[in-house]
Enzyme design. Structure first.
Site, PDB file in Angstrom:
ATOM      1  N   LEU A 341       0.816  -1.216   0.000  1.00  0.00           N
ATOM      2  CA  LEU A 341       0.000   0.000   0.000  1.00  0.00           C
ATOM      3  C   LEU A 341       0.852   1.270   0.000  1.00  0.00           C
ATOM      4  CD1 LEU A 341      -2.202  -2.122   0.675  1.00  0.00           C
ATOM      5  CD2 LEU A 341      -3.209  -0.439   2.202  1.00  0.00           C
ATOM      6  N   GLY A 342       2.157   1.115  -0.103  1.00  0.00           N
ATOM      7  CA  GLY A 342       3.030   2.289  -0.140  1.00  0.00           C
ATOM      8  C   GLY A 342       2.805   3.176   1.072  1.00  0.00           C
ATOM      9  N   GLU A 366      -0.446 -15.870  24.896  1.00  0.00           N
ATOM     10  CA  GLU A 366      -0.894 -17.270  24.757  1.00  0.00           C
ATOM     11  C   GLU A 366       0.284 -18.193  24.422  1.00  0.00           C
ATOM     12  OE1 GLU A 366      -3.701 -18.604  25.304  1.00  0.00           O
ATOM     13  OE2 GLU A 366      -5.210 -17.013  25.240  1.00  0.00           O
ATOM     14  N   ASP A 370       8.458 -18.529  20.443  1.00  0.00           N
ATOM     15  CA  ASP A 370       9.577 -19.362  20.922  1.00  0.00           C
ATOM     16  C   ASP A 370       9.054 -20.524  21.776  1.00  0.00           C
ATOM     17  OD1 ASP A 370      11.414 -17.581  19.821  1.00  0.00           O
ATOM     18  OD2 ASP A 370      11.642 -16.435  21.688  1.00  0.00           O
TER      19      ASP A 370
HETATM   20  P1  TGC Z   1       3.952 -29.272  32.183  1.00  0.00           P
HETATM   21  O1  TGC Z   1       4.738 -29.891  33.296  1.00  0.00           O
HETATM   22  O2  TGC Z   1       4.368 -29.470  30.768  1.00  0.00           O
HETATM   23  O3  TGC Z   1       2.433 -29.718  32.331  1.00  0.00           O
HETATM   24  C1  TGC Z   1       1.727 -29.599  33.559  1.00  0.00           C
HETATM   25  C2  TGC Z   1       0.403 -30.309  33.372  1.00  0.00           C
HETATM   26  O4  TGC Z   1      -0.405 -29.591  32.425  1.00  0.00           O
HETATM   27  C3  TGC Z   1      -0.665 -30.424  31.266  1.00  0.00           C
HETATM   28  N1  TGC Z   1      -0.533 -29.537  30.097  1.00  0.00           N
HETATM   29  C4  TGC Z   1      -1.546 -29.151  29.336  1.00  0.00           C
HETATM   30  N2  TGC Z   1      -2.847 -29.467  29.368  1.00  0.00           N
HETATM   31  C5  TGC Z   1      -3.634 -28.896  28.437  1.00  0.00           C
HETATM   32  N3  TGC Z   1      -3.179 -28.021  27.525  1.00  0.00           N
HETATM   33  C6  TGC Z   1      -1.877 -27.681  27.475  1.00  0.00           C
HETATM   34  N4  TGC Z   1      -1.449 -26.811  26.569  1.00  0.00           N
HETATM   35  C7  TGC Z   1      -0.996 -28.267  28.401  1.00  0.00           C
HETATM   36  N5  TGC Z   1       0.336 -28.146  28.642  1.00  0.00           N
HETATM   37  C8  TGC Z   1       0.604 -28.940  29.674  1.00  0.00           C
HETATM   38  C9  TGC Z   1       0.369 -31.517  31.311  1.00  0.00           C
HETATM   39  O5  TGC Z   1      -0.074 -32.672  30.659  1.00  0.00           O
HETATM   40  C10 TGC Z   1       0.526 -31.731  32.802  1.00  0.00           C
HETATM   41  O6  TGC Z   1      -0.611 -32.445  33.247  1.00  0.00           O
HETATM   42  P2  TGC Z   1      -0.487 -33.472  34.486  1.00  0.00           P
HETATM   43  O7  TGC Z   1      -1.834 -34.091  34.571  1.00  0.00           O
HETATM   44  O8  TGC Z   1       0.605 -34.423  34.122  1.00  0.00           O
HETATM   45  O9  TGC Z   1      -0.133 -32.646  35.681  1.00  0.00           O
HETATM   46  O10 TGC Z   1       3.839 -27.724  32.493  1.00  0.00           O
HETATM   47  P3  TGC Z   1       4.932 -26.625  32.580  1.00  0.00           P
HETATM   48  O11 TGC Z   1       4.614 -25.758  33.724  1.00  0.00           O
HETATM   49  O12 TGC Z   1       6.315 -27.237  32.524  1.00  0.00           O
HETATM   50  O13 TGC Z   1       4.618 -25.861  31.196  1.00  0.00           O
HETATM   51  C11 TGC Z   1       5.586 -25.556  30.325  1.00  0.00           C
HETATM   52  C12 TGC Z   1       5.095 -24.518  29.273  1.00  0.00           C
HETATM   53  C13 TGC Z   1       6.257 -23.632  28.940  1.00  0.00           C
HETATM   54  C14 TGC Z   1       4.673 -25.291  28.033  1.00  0.00           C
HETATM   55  C15 TGC Z   1       3.905 -23.676  29.780  1.00  0.00           C
HETATM   56  O14 TGC Z   1       4.242 -23.047  30.951  1.00  0.00           O
HETATM   57  C16 TGC Z   1       3.444 -22.636  28.768  1.00  0.00           C
HETATM   58  O15 TGC Z   1       2.648 -22.928  27.882  1.00  0.00           O
HETATM   59  N6  TGC Z   1       3.939 -21.361  28.906  1.00  0.00           N
HETATM   60  C17 TGC Z   1       3.437 -20.240  28.136  1.00  0.00           C
HETATM   61  C18 TGC Z   1       2.656 -19.335  29.046  1.00  0.00           C
HETATM   62  C19 TGC Z   1       1.442 -18.782  28.381  1.00  0.00           C
HETATM   63  O16 TGC Z   1       1.006 -19.236  27.326  1.00  0.00           O
HETATM   64  N7  TGC Z   1       0.813 -17.816  29.016  1.00  0.00           N
HETATM   65  C20 TGC Z   1      -0.392 -17.273  28.503  1.00  0.00           C
HETATM   66  C21 TGC Z   1      -1.059 -16.382  29.514  1.00  0.00           C
HETATM   67  S1  TGC Z   1      -2.766 -16.056  29.156  1.00  0.00           S
HETATM   68  C22 TGC Z   1      -2.735 -15.048  27.814  1.00  0.00           C
HETATM   69  O17 TGC Z   1      -1.743 -14.742  27.211  1.00  0.00           O
HETATM   70  C23 TGC Z   1      -4.064 -14.587  27.390  1.00  0.00           C
HETATM   71  S2  TGC Z   1      -4.098 -13.471  26.098  1.00  0.00           S
HETATM   72  C24 TGC Z   1      -5.705 -13.685  25.700  1.00  0.00           C
HETATM   73  C25 TGC Z   1      -6.271 -12.766  24.735  1.00  0.00           C
HETATM   74  O18 TGC Z   1      -6.347 -11.526  24.986  1.00  0.00           O
HETATM   75  O19 TGC Z   1      -6.771 -13.279  23.687  1.00  0.00           O
HETATM   76  P1  FAD Z   2       9.023 -13.481  28.834  1.00  0.00           P
HETATM   77  O1  FAD Z   2       8.526 -14.793  29.293  1.00  0.00           O
HETATM   78  O2  FAD Z   2       9.871 -12.689  29.770  1.00  0.00           O
HETATM   79  O3  FAD Z   2       9.826 -13.677  27.470  1.00  0.00           O
HETATM   80  C1  FAD Z   2      10.687 -12.689  26.929  1.00  0.00           C
HETATM   81  C2  FAD Z   2      11.363 -13.309  25.686  1.00  0.00           C
HETATM   82  O4  FAD Z   2      12.145 -14.458  26.097  1.00  0.00           O
HETATM   83  C3  FAD Z   2      10.352 -13.810  24.657  1.00  0.00           C
HETATM   84  O5  FAD Z   2      10.850 -13.566  23.362  1.00  0.00           O
HETATM   85  C4  FAD Z   2      10.309 -15.307  24.918  1.00  0.00           C
HETATM   86  O6  FAD Z   2       9.956 -16.061  23.764  1.00  0.00           O
HETATM   87  C5  FAD Z   2      11.761 -15.588  25.335  1.00  0.00           C
HETATM   88  N1  FAD Z   2      11.880 -16.770  26.176  1.00  0.00           N
HETATM   89  C6  FAD Z   2      11.312 -17.008  27.396  1.00  0.00           C
HETATM   90  N2  FAD Z   2      11.631 -18.239  27.820  1.00  0.00           N
HETATM   91  C7  FAD Z   2      12.420 -18.796  26.865  1.00  0.00           C
HETATM   92  C8  FAD Z   2      13.040 -20.061  26.707  1.00  0.00           C
HETATM   93  N3  FAD Z   2      12.918 -21.020  27.633  1.00  0.00           N
HETATM   94  N4  FAD Z   2      13.772 -20.292  25.592  1.00  0.00           N
HETATM   95  C9  FAD Z   2      13.891 -19.347  24.629  1.00  0.00           C
HETATM   96  N5  FAD Z   2      13.305 -18.124  24.715  1.00  0.00           N
HETATM   97  C10 FAD Z   2      12.575 -17.862  25.814  1.00  0.00           C
HETATM   98  N6  FAD Z   2      -1.551 -12.989  30.330  1.00  0.00           N
HETATM   99  C11 FAD Z   2      -2.577 -13.452  31.094  1.00  0.00           C
HETATM  100  O7  FAD Z   2      -2.378 -14.199  32.043  1.00  0.00           O
HETATM  101  N7  FAD Z   2      -3.858 -13.059  30.818  1.00  0.00           N
HETATM  102  C12 FAD Z   2      -4.178 -12.223  29.809  1.00  0.00           C
HETATM  103  O8  FAD Z   2      -5.351 -11.910  29.599  1.00  0.00           O
HETATM  104  C13 FAD Z   2      -3.098 -11.696  29.005  1.00  0.00           C
HETATM  105  N8  FAD Z   2      -3.356 -10.773  28.033  1.00  0.00           N
HETATM  106  C14 FAD Z   2      -2.312 -10.164  27.392  1.00  0.00           C
HETATM  107  C15 FAD Z   2      -2.549  -9.072  26.552  1.00  0.00           C
HETATM  108  C16 FAD Z   2      -1.492  -8.401  25.952  1.00  0.00           C
HETATM  109  C17 FAD Z   2      -1.769  -7.185  25.112  1.00  0.00           C
HETATM  110  C18 FAD Z   2      -0.159  -8.856  26.148  1.00  0.00           C
HETATM  111  C19 FAD Z   2       0.999  -8.176  25.489  1.00  0.00           C
HETATM  112  C20 FAD Z   2       0.085  -9.938  26.962  1.00  0.00           C
HETATM  113  C21 FAD Z   2      -0.979 -10.591  27.625  1.00  0.00           C
HETATM  114  N9  FAD Z   2      -0.743 -11.623  28.549  1.00  0.00           N
HETATM  115  C22 FAD Z   2      -1.778 -12.124  29.312  1.00  0.00           C
HETATM  116  C23 FAD Z   2       0.631 -11.987  28.901  1.00  0.00           C
HETATM  117  C24 FAD Z   2       1.305 -12.908  27.895  1.00  0.00           C
HETATM  118  O9  FAD Z   2       0.792 -14.185  27.932  1.00  0.00           O
HETATM  119  C25 FAD Z   2       2.819 -12.869  28.181  1.00  0.00           C
HETATM  120  O10 FAD Z   2       3.290 -11.599  27.766  1.00  0.00           O
HETATM  121  C26 FAD Z   2       3.558 -13.987  27.498  1.00  0.00           C
HETATM  122  O11 FAD Z   2       3.222 -15.250  28.040  1.00  0.00           O
HETATM  123  C27 FAD Z   2       5.087 -13.784  27.550  1.00  0.00           C
HETATM  124  O12 FAD Z   2       5.518 -13.499  28.846  1.00  0.00           O
HETATM  125  P2  FAD Z   2       6.482 -12.236  29.115  1.00  0.00           P
HETATM  126  O13 FAD Z   2       5.874 -11.048  28.462  1.00  0.00           O
HETATM  127  O14 FAD Z   2       6.735 -12.189  30.565  1.00  0.00           O
HETATM  128  O15 FAD Z   2       7.814 -12.574  28.337  1.00  0.00           O
END
Ligand code: TGC
Ligand code: FAD
Length: 387
Positions: A341-342, A366, A370
């Site tokens: 879109l420049g 979510e 990474d």
């Molecule tokens: P881990 O030891 O791997 O597992 C613990 C237990 O949980 C089970 N499990 C899952 N079950 C369902 N869905 C999944 N995705 C699952 N992942 C693991 C697993 O089977 C185990 O069950 P049990 O019965 O054996 O106890 O757990 P961990 O703590 O080592 O997890 C590792 C890791 C890195 C994968 C996890 O912490 C992770 O996914 N980290 C990312 C954090 C994240 O996604 N945060 C999001 C915050 S909410 C948000 O961003 C909302 S934005 C919403 C919006 O505005 O749209």
């Molecule tokens: P960090 O975990 O500190 O990560 C920083 C950088 O390090 C990233 O690039 C990451 O990929 C990298 N990193 C971390 N660990 C590793 C590893 N082991 N190996 C390699 N690289 C790694 N959370 C909620 O609970 N509820 C919500 O409703 C929600 N809404 C959100 C809305 C917005 C607009 C935003 C920006 C975030 C929201 N979040 C919410 C939080 C979101 O889920 C986190 O920002 C996200 O999980 C990453 O955590 P952090 O920002 O602390 O980054």
């Protein structure tokens, strides 16, 4: 709308109706003002109950007035909402997948009766508190505590980056229950007007501006024992909710990318340079061909996920693959559309730059890109990289 391999033909009547309702809602209620909301950093709050009336919150669940539509219908809904703006899809994702889902899956009958209908209509707004200032990608290291005191729990800690916390009536707060052996993570339904709860707004975001984001401060907040979600204990609780929301995001990202593609194609066939439409030059055609191919590939992945989810065979790692692929795809293609879109591409008169800015958040929340690659790496090798 881009449907290069004719996926439309496989939709049933209900799925088409839901998609069309959401598409019309976006065209009529979202698109006219979304640029202004993005510029002002506001969510169109008047749409919250309207989205409820249209059945946009957790329609894939059943009971408590929820219709239990197919996972394809739910995905198409997320796709259409995010074609408007990621902030609109986020509203539906958080309310449906991160607040109603845990109550539906793990709540007591009393909790379901109290909350599900009101959340479904948008009379009440919920938020999901998992991330903390020092613990984002690794939420299991959370510091928020729930300490038993008689028949109450006392919650202390802080959550940040919480979508909708400043406008929420109830927060699903994940905290370590120090009264139980090994302090497992439990979910607590915390009304935001309780003493000790604060929900400050996070300002000055440069991404996801048409969405309200805030903190949840918990300073010795007392809740009754009945506020605990009784059906789950451990990290499985919050992580299983994330799987639901991530599934919707895989579809939503396609909607944002598709809107970028449609905008770029329209622009390329209209805008003339060197005496003909820019879409007549091979370089621009190559960009459109790549965009359409990437979007179509992502559509196929999400449609397949819907089939697996429908029959109960979907694994969280498969959702991670689609979140990893589709969001990265949407981020890349939004940038290409913007460039096509420049100079006009950097304004709010067109959607790609807004989608591109939003995709920086979607790429991060979510589970960051990474983290999803490490989840896949673990699944593919059997060796966890996090430990
Ligand atoms: P881990 O030891 O791997 O597992 C613990 C237990 O949980 C089970 N499990 C899952 N079950 C369902 N869905 C999944 N995705 C699952 N992942 C693991 C697993 O089977 C185990 O069950 P049990 O019965 O054996 O106890 O757990 P961990 O703590 O080592 O997890 C590792 C890791 C890195 C994968 C996890 O912490 C992770 O996914 N980290 C990312 C954090 C994240 O996604 N945060 C999001 C915050 S909410 C948000 O961003 C909302 S934005 C919403 C919006 O505005 O749209
Ligand atoms: P960090 O975990 O500190 O990560 C920083 C950088 O390090 C990233 O690039 C990451 O990929 C990298 N990193 C971390 N660990 C590793 C590893 N082991 N190996 C390699 N690289 C790694 N959370 C909620 O609970 N509820 C919500 O409703 C929600 N809404 C959100 C809305 C917005 C607009 C935003 C920006 C975030 C929201 N979040 C919410 C939080 C979101 O889920 C986190 O920002 C996200 O999980 C990453 O955590 P952090 O920002 O602390 O980054």
């Amino acid at each position: 709308m881009l449907d290069y391999v004719g996926l439309e033909a496989d939709l049933d009547e209900e799925e088409r109706l839901i998609r069309d309702t959401a598409r019309e809602f976006v065209e009529e209620q979202v698109n006219p003002d979304i640029g202004e909301h993005f510029e002002n950093g506001t969510f169109p709050e008047e749409l919250i109950t309207e989205m409820g009336e249209l059945g946009f919150y957790a329609p894939n669940l059943d009971g408590y007035g929820l219709p239990g539509v197919s996972e394809t219908a739910y995905g198409l809904l997320m796709q259409e909402l995010e074609a408007g703006d990621s902030g609109i899809r986020s509203m539906a994702s958080v309310q449906g997948a991160l607040v109603m889902y845990p109550i539906h899956a793990y709540g007591s009958d009393e909790q379901k009766e109290r909350w599900l209908a009101d959340l479904g209509t948008g009379e009440k707004v919920g938020c999901f508190g998992l991330t903390e200032p020092e613990h984002g990608s690794n939420p299991s290291a959370m510091e928020t505590r729930a300490e038993k005191d008689g028949d109450e729990y006392v919650l202390s800690g802080s959550k940040t980056w919480i979508t909708n916390s400043p406008i929420a009536d109830v927060a699903v707060v994940w905290a370590r229950d120090t009264s139980a052996e090994d302090s497992p993570v439990r979910g607590f339904l915390v009304e935001t007007d309780r003493d000790g709860v604060s929900t400050n707004k996070i300002d000055e975001k440069l991404s996801m501006r048409a969405s309200v984001t805030g903190e949840i401060g918990l300073s010795n907040v007392r809740v009754p024992e009945s506020a605990v979600l009784p059906g789950v204990s451990g990290m499985k609780g919050p992580l299983s909710c994330l799987t639901q929301a991530r599934y919707g995001i895989t579809w939503g990202a396609i909607g944002a990318a598709r809107d970028c593609f449609e905008t770029a194609r329209d622009y390329a066939t209209d805008r003339e340079q060197f005496g003909k439409p820019i879409g007549g030059f091979q370089l621009q055609q190559g960009k459109l061909a790549e965009m359409a191919t990437q979007i179509t590939t992502a559509q196929l992945l999400s449609h397949r996920l819907a089939d697996l989810k429908e029959r109960g065979d979907l694994r969280p790692q498969q959702v991670s693959m689609a979140k990893y692929n589709n969001v990265s795809m949407a981020r890349d293609q939004a940038r290409v559309a913007r460039e096509m879109l420049g100079g006009n591409g950097i304004t709010l008169d067109y959607s790609p730059m807004r989608h591109l800015a939003n995709m920086e958040t979607v790429y991060t929340y979510e589970g960051t890109h990474d983290i999803h690659s490490l989840i896949l790496g673990h699944d593919l090798t059997g060796i966890p990289a996090f430990e």
